[in-house]
Motif scaffolding. Structure first.
Motif, mmCIF file in Angstrom:
data_model
loop_
_atom_site.group_PDB
_atom_site.id
_atom_site.type_symbol
_atom_site.label_atom_id
_atom_site.label_comp_id
_atom_site.label_asym_id
_atom_site.label_seq_id
_atom_site.Cartn_x
_atom_site.Cartn_y
_atom_site.Cartn_z
ATOM 1 N N ILE A 183 0.318 4.205 2.964
ATOM 2 C CA ILE A 183 1.595 3.544 3.218
ATOM 3 C C ILE A 183 2.720 4.448 2.734
ATOM 4 O O ILE A 183 2.543 5.259 1.832
ATOM 5 N N HIS A 184 3.863 4.280 3.351
ATOM 6 C CA HIS A 184 5.035 5.098 3.034
ATOM 7 C C HIS A 184 5.973 4.294 2.133
ATOM 8 O O HIS A 184 6.306 3.156 2.451
ATOM 9 N N THR A 185 6.360 4.909 1.011
ATOM 10 C CA THR A 185 7.317 4.276 0.103
ATOM 11 C C THR A 185 8.481 5.234 -0.080
ATOM 12 O O THR A 185 8.424 6.381 0.363
ATOM 13 N N LYS A 186 9.511 4.782 -0.757
ATOM 14 C CA LYS A 186 10.644 5.668 -1.004
ATOM 15 C C LYS A 186 10.285 6.790 -1.974
ATOM 16 O O LYS A 186 11.058 7.712 -2.154
ATOM 17 N N TYR A 187 9.101 6.730 -2.583
ATOM 18 C CA TYR A 187 8.647 7.770 -3.493
ATOM 19 C C TYR A 187 7.458 8.550 -2.932
ATOM 20 O O TYR A 187 6.719 9.171 -3.677
ATOM 21 N N GLY A 188 7.268 8.486 -1.638
ATOM 22 C CA GLY A 188 6.200 9.261 -1.011
ATOM 23 C C GLY A 188 5.108 8.375 -0.435
ATOM 24 O O GLY A 188 5.205 7.148 -0.423
ATOM 25 N N ASP A 189 4.082 9.032 0.064
ATOM 26 C CA ASP A 189 2.951 8.335 0.667
ATOM 27 C C ASP A 189 1.903 8.013 -0.392
ATOM 28 O O ASP A 189 1.662 8.826 -1.283
ATOM 29 N N HIS A 190 1.275 6.855 -0.256
ATOM 30 C CA HIS A 190 0.282 6.410 -1.229
ATOM 31 C C HIS A 190 -0.899 5.778 -0.520
ATOM 32 O O HIS A 190 -0.739 5.019 0.431
ATOM 33 N N LEU A 191 -2.083 6.076 -1.022
ATOM 34 C CA LEU A 191 -3.303 5.468 -0.518
ATOM 35 C C LEU A 191 -3.456 4.092 -1.144
ATOM 36 O O LEU A 191 -3.315 3.938 -2.365
ATOM 37 N N ILE A 192 -3.727 3.097 -0.299
ATOM 38 C CA ILE A 192 -4.052 1.767 -0.799
ATOM 39 C C ILE A 192 -5.413 1.367 -0.249
ATOM 40 O O ILE A 192 -5.854 1.898 0.766
ATOM 41 N N VAL A 193 -6.061 0.457 -0.947
ATOM 42 C CA VAL A 193 -7.346 -0.062 -0.496
ATOM 43 C C VAL A 193 -7.196 -1.572 -0.307
ATOM 44 O O VAL A 193 -6.857 -2.290 -1.244
ATOM 45 N N LEU A 194 -7.416 -2.014 0.923
ATOM 46 C CA LEU A 194 -7.345 -3.435 1.272
ATOM 47 C C LEU A 194 -8.751 -3.996 1.284
ATOM 48 O O LEU A 194 -9.663 -3.379 1.848
ATOM 49 N N GLY A 253 -7.133 -14.134 1.988
ATOM 50 C CA GLY A 253 -6.204 -13.086 2.392
ATOM 51 C C GLY A 253 -6.768 -11.720 2.078
ATOM 52 O O GLY A 253 -7.956 -11.469 2.263
ATOM 53 N N TYR A 254 -5.894 -10.860 1.547
ATOM 54 C CA TYR A 254 -6.286 -9.485 1.241
ATOM 55 C C TYR A 254 -5.854 -9.112 -0.169
ATOM 56 O O TYR A 254 -4.723 -9.360 -0.566
ATOM 57 N N MET A 255 -6.775 -8.497 -0.886
ATOM 58 C CA MET A 255 -6.475 -7.934 -2.194
ATOM 59 C C MET A 255 -6.204 -6.448 -1.981
ATOM 60 O O MET A 255 -6.891 -5.788 -1.210
ATOM 61 N N VAL A 256 -5.195 -5.921 -2.676
ATOM 62 C CA VAL A 256 -4.827 -4.513 -2.546
ATOM 63 C C VAL A 256 -4.910 -3.845 -3.908
ATOM 64 O O VAL A 256 -4.408 -4.363 -4.905
ATOM 65 N N THR A 257 -5.534 -2.675 -3.930
ATOM 66 C CA THR A 257 -5.517 -1.817 -5.107
ATOM 67 C C THR A 257 -4.948 -0.471 -4.688
ATOM 68 O O THR A 257 -4.948 -0.116 -3.510
ATOM 69 N N VAL A 258 -4.450 0.266 -5.689
ATOM 70 C CA VAL A 258 -3.849 1.575 -5.440
ATOM 71 C C VAL A 258 -4.555 2.568 -6.365
ATOM 72 O O VAL A 258 -4.292 2.578 -7.571
ATOM 73 N N PRO A 259 -5.468 3.377 -5.821
ATOM 74 C CA PRO A 259 -6.230 4.296 -6.675
ATOM 75 C C PRO A 259 -5.356 5.224 -7.524
ATOM 76 O O PRO A 259 -5.705 5.511 -8.662
ATOM 77 N N GLY A 260 -4.214 5.645 -7.020
ATOM 78 C CA GLY A 260 -3.340 6.537 -7.774
ATOM 79 C C GLY A 260 -2.541 5.852 -8.865
ATOM 80 O O GLY A 260 -1.995 6.507 -9.748
#
Length: 90
Positions: free
Chosen positions: A12-23, A29-36
């Protein structure tokens, strides 16, 4: 027979760059984690909502980390953000 959880990796694209998320689909619904950014776990009613929640959580987490100076900025790609906060005296 119980259905196995499916994980989907998305950039996903944020104002601070691109980040990998895991859905990961959960019961409602969906749980999201962000490995970074291991601090982040968020939920969404659907994929779009989950991605929006993740984007907001990433941006807020980065801002807090920079403000609190709890992470070595040299090891993350947010040098510009760190300089911006230092410049305005936050």
């Amino acid at each position: 027979m119980k259905r196995q959880a499916t994980k989907k990796k998305i950039i996903i694209h944020t104002k601070y760059g691109d980040h990998l998320i895991v859905l990961e689909r959960d019961g409602q619904g969906y749980m999201v984690t962000v490995p970074g950014l291991r601090e982040i776990i968020t939920l969404g009613e659907n994929i779009t909502h989950a991605k929006n929640m993740a984007k907001e959580a990433i941006e807020l987490t980065i801002e807090c980390l920079v403000e609190e100076n709890t992470r070595d900025i040299k090891n993350i790609s947010f040098k510009k953000l760190a300089k911006q906060f230092a410049t305005i005296g936050v």
